[in-house]
Design a protein around this motif. Structure first.
Motif, PDB file in Angstrom:
ATOM      1  N   PHE A 436     -43.085  10.500 -35.985  1.00 20.75           N
ATOM      2  CA  PHE A 436     -42.397  10.923 -34.767  1.00 20.75           C
ATOM      3  C   PHE A 436     -41.060  11.575 -35.098  1.00 20.75           C
ATOM      4  N   ASP A 437     -40.730  12.579 -34.321  1.00 18.68           N
ATOM      5  CA  ASP A 437     -39.429  13.241 -34.383  1.00 18.68           C
ATOM      6  C   ASP A 437     -38.578  12.652 -33.265  1.00 18.68           C
ATOM      7  N   LEU A 438     -37.742  11.668 -33.592  1.00 17.69           N
ATOM      8  CA  LEU A 438     -37.008  10.936 -32.562  1.00 17.69           C
ATOM      9  C   LEU A 438     -35.944  11.791 -31.878  1.00 17.69           C
ATOM     10  N   GLU A 439     -35.524  12.844 -32.536  1.00 17.57           N
ATOM     11  CA  GLU A 439     -34.519  13.708 -31.916  1.00 17.57           C
ATOM     12  C   GLU A 439     -35.090  14.438 -30.710  1.00 17.57           C
ATOM     13  N   HIS A 440     -36.367  14.788 -30.780  1.00 13.40           N
ATOM     14  CA  HIS A 440     -36.996  15.549 -29.695  1.00 13.40           C
ATOM     15  C   HIS A 440     -38.059  14.742 -28.939  1.00 13.40           C
ATOM     16  N   ASP A 441     -38.355  13.546 -29.418  1.00 16.04           N
ATOM     17  CA  ASP A 441     -39.423  12.750 -28.801  1.00 16.04           C
ATOM     18  C   ASP A 441     -39.063  11.269 -28.885  1.00 16.04           C
ATOM     19  N   LEU A 442     -38.018  10.902 -28.138  1.00 13.23           N
ATOM     20  CA  LEU A 442     -37.539   9.525 -28.176  1.00 13.23           C
ATOM     21  C   LEU A 442     -38.611   8.551 -27.715  1.00 13.23           C
ATOM     22  N   SER A 443     -39.483   8.986 -26.818  1.00 17.11           N
ATOM     23  CA  SER A 443     -40.517   8.106 -26.275  1.00 17.11           C
ATOM     24  C   SER A 443     -41.757   8.017 -27.160  1.00 17.11           C
ATOM     25  N   GLU A 444     -41.739   8.705 -28.295  1.00 16.54           N
ATOM     26  CA  GLU A 444     -42.813   8.615 -29.296  1.00 16.54           C
ATOM     27  C   GLU A 444     -44.195   8.883 -28.678  1.00 16.54           C
ATOM     28  N   ARG A 445     -44.301  10.028 -28.043  1.00 17.20           N
ATOM     29  CA  ARG A 445     -45.564  10.402 -27.404  1.00 17.20           C
ATOM     30  C   ARG A 445     -46.400  11.351 -28.257  1.00 17.20           C
ATOM     31  N   GLN A 446     -45.757  12.053 -29.188  1.00 12.15           N
ATOM     32  CA  GLN A 446     -46.468  13.070 -29.954  1.00 12.15           C
ATOM     33  C   GLN A 446     -46.468  12.702 -31.438  1.00 12.15           C
ATOM     34  N   ASP A 447     -47.608  12.281 -31.925  1.00 11.75           N
ATOM     35  CA  ASP A 447     -47.779  11.962 -33.339  1.00 11.75           C
ATOM     36  C   ASP A 447     -47.901  13.264 -34.128  1.00 11.75           C
ATOM     37  N   LEU A 448     -46.975  13.477 -35.052  1.00 13.65           N
ATOM     38  CA  LEU A 448     -46.926  14.722 -35.824  1.00 13.65           C
ATOM     39  C   LEU A 448     -47.432  14.546 -37.251  1.00 13.65           C
ATOM     40  N   SER A 449     -48.075  13.420 -37.536  1.00 17.73           N
ATOM     41  CA  SER A 449     -48.502  13.175 -38.921  1.00 17.73           C
ATOM     42  C   SER A 449     -49.505  14.223 -39.409  1.00 17.73           C
ATOM     43  N   GLY A 450     -50.352  14.707 -38.527  1.00 19.76           N
ATOM     44  CA  GLY A 450     -51.323  15.712 -38.932  1.00 19.76           C
ATOM     45  C   GLY A 450     -50.708  17.071 -39.178  1.00 19.76           C
ATOM     46  N   GLU A 451     -49.539  17.323 -38.562  1.00 20.98           N
ATOM     47  CA  GLU A 451     -48.889  18.619 -38.706  1.00 20.98           C
ATOM     48  C   GLU A 451     -47.943  18.689 -39.898  1.00 20.98           C
ATOM     49  N   HIS A 452     -47.538  17.535 -40.420  1.00 18.24           N
ATOM     50  CA  HIS A 452     -46.565  17.511 -41.515  1.00 18.24           C
ATOM     51  C   HIS A 452     -47.043  16.590 -42.636  1.00 18.24           C
ATOM     52  N   PRO A 453     -48.165  16.916 -43.279  1.00 18.99           N
ATOM     53  CA  PRO A 453     -48.693  16.025 -44.315  1.00 18.99           C
ATOM     54  C   PRO A 453     -47.765  15.854 -45.505  1.00 18.99           C
ATOM     55  N   GLU A 454     -47.007  16.875 -45.865  1.00 26.79           N
ATOM     56  CA  GLU A 454     -46.090  16.747 -47.001  1.00 26.79           C
ATOM     57  C   GLU A 454     -44.951  15.804 -46.678  1.00 26.79           C
ATOM     58  N   LEU A 455     -44.457  15.857 -45.453  1.00 29.44           N
ATOM     59  CA  LEU A 455     -43.396  14.938 -45.041  1.00 29.44           C
ATOM     60  C   LEU A 455     -43.916  13.509 -44.993  1.00 29.44           C
ATOM     61  N   VAL A 456     -45.136  13.325 -44.488  1.00 30.95           N
ATOM     62  CA  VAL A 456     -45.750  12.000 -44.480  1.00 30.95           C
ATOM     63  C   VAL A 456     -45.832  11.448 -45.901  1.00 30.95           C
ATOM     64  N   GLU A 457     -46.258  12.276 -46.833  1.00 31.00           N
ATOM     65  CA  GLU A 457     -46.373  11.840 -48.226  1.00 31.00           C
ATOM     66  C   GLU A 457     -45.005  11.471 -48.804  1.00 31.00           C
ATOM     67  N   GLU A 458     -44.004  12.274 -48.509  1.00 29.63           N
ATOM     68  CA  GLU A 458     -42.657  12.013 -49.009  1.00 29.63           C
ATOM     69  C   GLU A 458     -42.108  10.688 -48.468  1.00 29.63           C
ATOM     70  N   LEU A 459     -42.238  10.494 -47.163  1.00 32.44           N
ATOM     71  CA  LEU A 459     -41.723   9.267 -46.549  1.00 32.44           C
ATOM     72  C   LEU A 459     -42.527   8.053 -47.001  1.00 32.44           C
ATOM     73  N   ASP A 460     -43.835   8.210 -47.140  1.00 34.91           N
ATOM     74  CA  ASP A 460     -44.667   7.106 -47.603  1.00 34.91           C
ATOM     75  C   ASP A 460     -44.307   6.717 -49.033  1.00 34.91           C
ATOM     76  N   ASP A 461     -44.034   7.695 -49.880  1.00 35.81           N
ATOM     77  CA  ASP A 461     -43.618   7.388 -51.254  1.00 35.81           C
ATOM     78  C   ASP A 461     -42.333   6.567 -51.260  1.00 35.81           C
ATOM     79  N   ARG A 462     -41.402   6.958 -50.410  1.00 34.12           N
ATOM     80  CA  ARG A 462     -40.135   6.226 -50.351  1.00 34.12           C
ATOM     81  C   ARG A 462     -40.334   4.828 -49.771  1.00 34.12           C
ATOM     82  N   LEU A 463     -41.202   4.725 -48.775  1.00 38.01           N
ATOM     83  CA  LEU A 463     -41.488   3.431 -48.179  1.00 38.01           C
ATOM     84  C   LEU A 463     -42.147   2.499 -49.186  1.00 38.01           C
ATOM     85  N   ARG A 464     -43.129   3.012 -49.934  1.00 40.45           N
ATOM     86  CA  ARG A 464     -43.811   2.182 -50.919  1.00 40.45           C
ATOM     87  C   ARG A 464     -42.857   1.754 -52.038  1.00 40.45           C
ATOM     88  N   ALA A 465     -41.946   2.628 -52.420  1.00 43.13           N
ATOM     89  CA  ALA A 465     -40.952   2.258 -53.435  1.00 43.13           C
ATOM     90  C   ALA A 465     -40.058   1.125 -52.933  1.00 43.13           C
TER      91      ALA A 465
END
Length: 487
Positions: A436-465
């Motif tokens: 979710f992009d909280l700056e533009h979607d505070l109510s978390e209605r639009q899942d953007l994981s399919g549109e930003h796979p590289e960002l998902v991978e980057e954040l997931d790597d940091r989360l797993r670390a």
């Protein structure tokens, strides 16, 4: 993350005031005088459950006054979407995943049996059950004595400490007075009160063992405020740390009759429960009573006041709109909290801050404000004094959550990272991610994981670390699980 001081050095620390990294003679004078600390933690209070936070239903003049006199944070977070983990994070400055307290602690009347070994379990729940996809880590039943609490950190600096209200971090041997507090009024293993009316008793649960009855029918929140005010009066001549952790507004939903009568006839919004409204206002009145005592004793100018909640508002009793969902959920309604900080001469009145902060930040903030050294262990939080003084940014780039448990019918184990405007929820069952992009979607209605796979991978790597760094216990596949037949 902050880590410094040897354990021996910490235990010998004298608590001499440190020079804060910001200018201003008023701030330096406040620190040299060793500010009193009033920390007010409300149970289950949602992000919009106060007038200054957007409510048009709840009357909260004292919370609103505090906001006018201090700084209100718009992006403040609880360390967990349920209570015990957040409370442990407040007390230690450490993430719940590091502490091994990742769910609410079961009291003895709820089956939280203390083993003879007095060792927290390292096992897994649901073993032997073929209907559950994941085995989840068994949650702790107490916060270990090896953890250093705020009360213990402030003691060498000459502070007298008092806990009033809900503790929920373990039974008798782990009560507040066994974890550094000089006084414990009402703290036990209960996560909810038996009743809000004196003698605070309910069949099957019993009475609050550390709060003797004194006046039949006395409302619990009023009693907590009275005990807090008495502690301040009795210790006005020395630095004090008062942790006022209300049982309200947790269930059972029970209110004072006069306030309930008021809300029965009050126009409603998306928030409309008159019992809950009365409970919120009782918390506000309690805050007013304690603030008035500080004023009467001329202590307000030298008291750092922090007001916040332990998790999002419970759906049903309240609504967290515009935030999605509520207590227990990984969405903003479950973890975003009201937070107000007042410190005259240091914090600009009527200011706001949109920098994300978290429950783990209170420990290092209070230690820095009082000159108390940090203990010899990783401290996950960061002092927010640069934000309070508007003197600089925080160093960290991300916040993290870990909830490796099931909750109800629709919450599966998850972890979260928030980095800047982006929030990634990682699920361990079903769909893998939501972004979710909280700056533009505070109510978390639009899942953007399919549109930003590289960002998902980057954040997931940091989360797993991060999960590896803190030693988080993870859910694991259940070898006996049999999926239900389709069709």
């Amino acid at each position: 993350m902050i880590s410094q001081w040897s354990r021996r050095g910490f235990l010998k620390a004298c608590g001499a005031a440190a020079v804060l990294p910001f200018a201003g003679s008023a701030a330096r004078r406040a620190v040299r005088r060793k500010p009193n600390i009033l920390f007010v933690l409300v149970d289950d209070m949602g992000w919009t459950d106060a007038g200054c936070c957007g409510s048009r239903y709840f009357d909260t003049p004292n919370i609103d006054r505090l906001a006018r006199q201090g700084m209100r944070f718009t992006d403040a977070y609880a360390a967990c979407a349920v209570c015990s983990p957040t409370r442990a994070a407040v007390m230690t400055g450490r993430y719940p995943a590091r502490l091994g307290i990742t769910d609410w602690i079961h009291s003895r009347f709820q089956g939280g049996t203390i083993p003879a070994s007095k060792e927290n379990s390292t096992g897994y729940d649901f073993e032997g059950r073929p209907d559950i996809p994941l085995l989840t880590p068994t949650n702790a039943l107490w916060m270990e004595h090896e953890e250093i609490t705020l009360a213990e950190a402030l003691k060498p600096a000459g502070y007298v400490s008092c806990h009033v209200g809900k503790w929920h971090l373990g039974p008798d041997d782990w009560y507040p007075d066994r974890q550094g507090f000089d006084y414990n009024i009402g703290g036990c293993d209960f996560g909810q009160p038996p009743s809000y009316y004196d003698p605070y008793y309910r069949r099957g649960q019993g009475s609050i063992p550390t709060l003797p009855p004194r006046k039949e029918g006395e409302y619990l929140t009023d009693r907590e405020a009275d005990e807090a005010a008495a502690f301040i009066r009795d210790h006005a001549d020395r630095p004090f740390f008062l942790y006022l952790a209300h049982y309200a507004v947790h269930t059972p939903l029970q209110a004072r009759q006069d306030l309930f009568d008021k809300y029965k006839t009050k126009p409603t919004t998306h928030q409309k429960n008159p019992i809950y409204g009365a409970m919120v206002e009782s918390v506000d009145q309690a805050l007013g009573k304690v603030l008035d005592v500080l004023d009467d004793l001329r202590l307000s100018e030298n008291t750092l006041v922090i007001f916040t909640s332990d998790n999002g508002g419970l759906l049903g009793p309240t609504s967290n709109i515009p935030l999605r969902a509520g207590k227990g959920y990984p969405y903003e309604g479950g973890i975003r909290e009201p937070l107000i900080v007042r410190w005259p001469g240091v914090v600009e009145p009527g200011s706001t801050c949109s920098v994300p902060v978290c429950s783990v930040d209170f420990f290092p903030t209070i230690c820095q404000a009082t000159g108390a050294p940090l203990p010899d262990r990783p401290i996950d939080g960061e002092s927010i004094l640069p934000l309070l003084t508007q003197s600089g940014p925080l160093r960290r780039e991300a916040l993290f959550w870990h909830f490796p448990h099931y909750r109800g019918r629709d919450v599966v184990p998850y972890s979260i990272i928030r980095q800047g405007r982006w929030k990634l929820i990682k699920y361990y069952q079903g769909r893998p991610f939501e972004l979710f992009d909280l700056e533009h979607d505070l109510s978390e209605r639009q899942d953007l994981s399919g549109e930003h796979p590289e960002l998902v991978e980057e954040l997931d790597d940091r989360l797993r670390a991060w999960l590896g760094e803190v030693g988080a216990r993870m859910p694991r596949p259940n070898p006996l699980y049999t999926a239900p037949a389709s069709g």
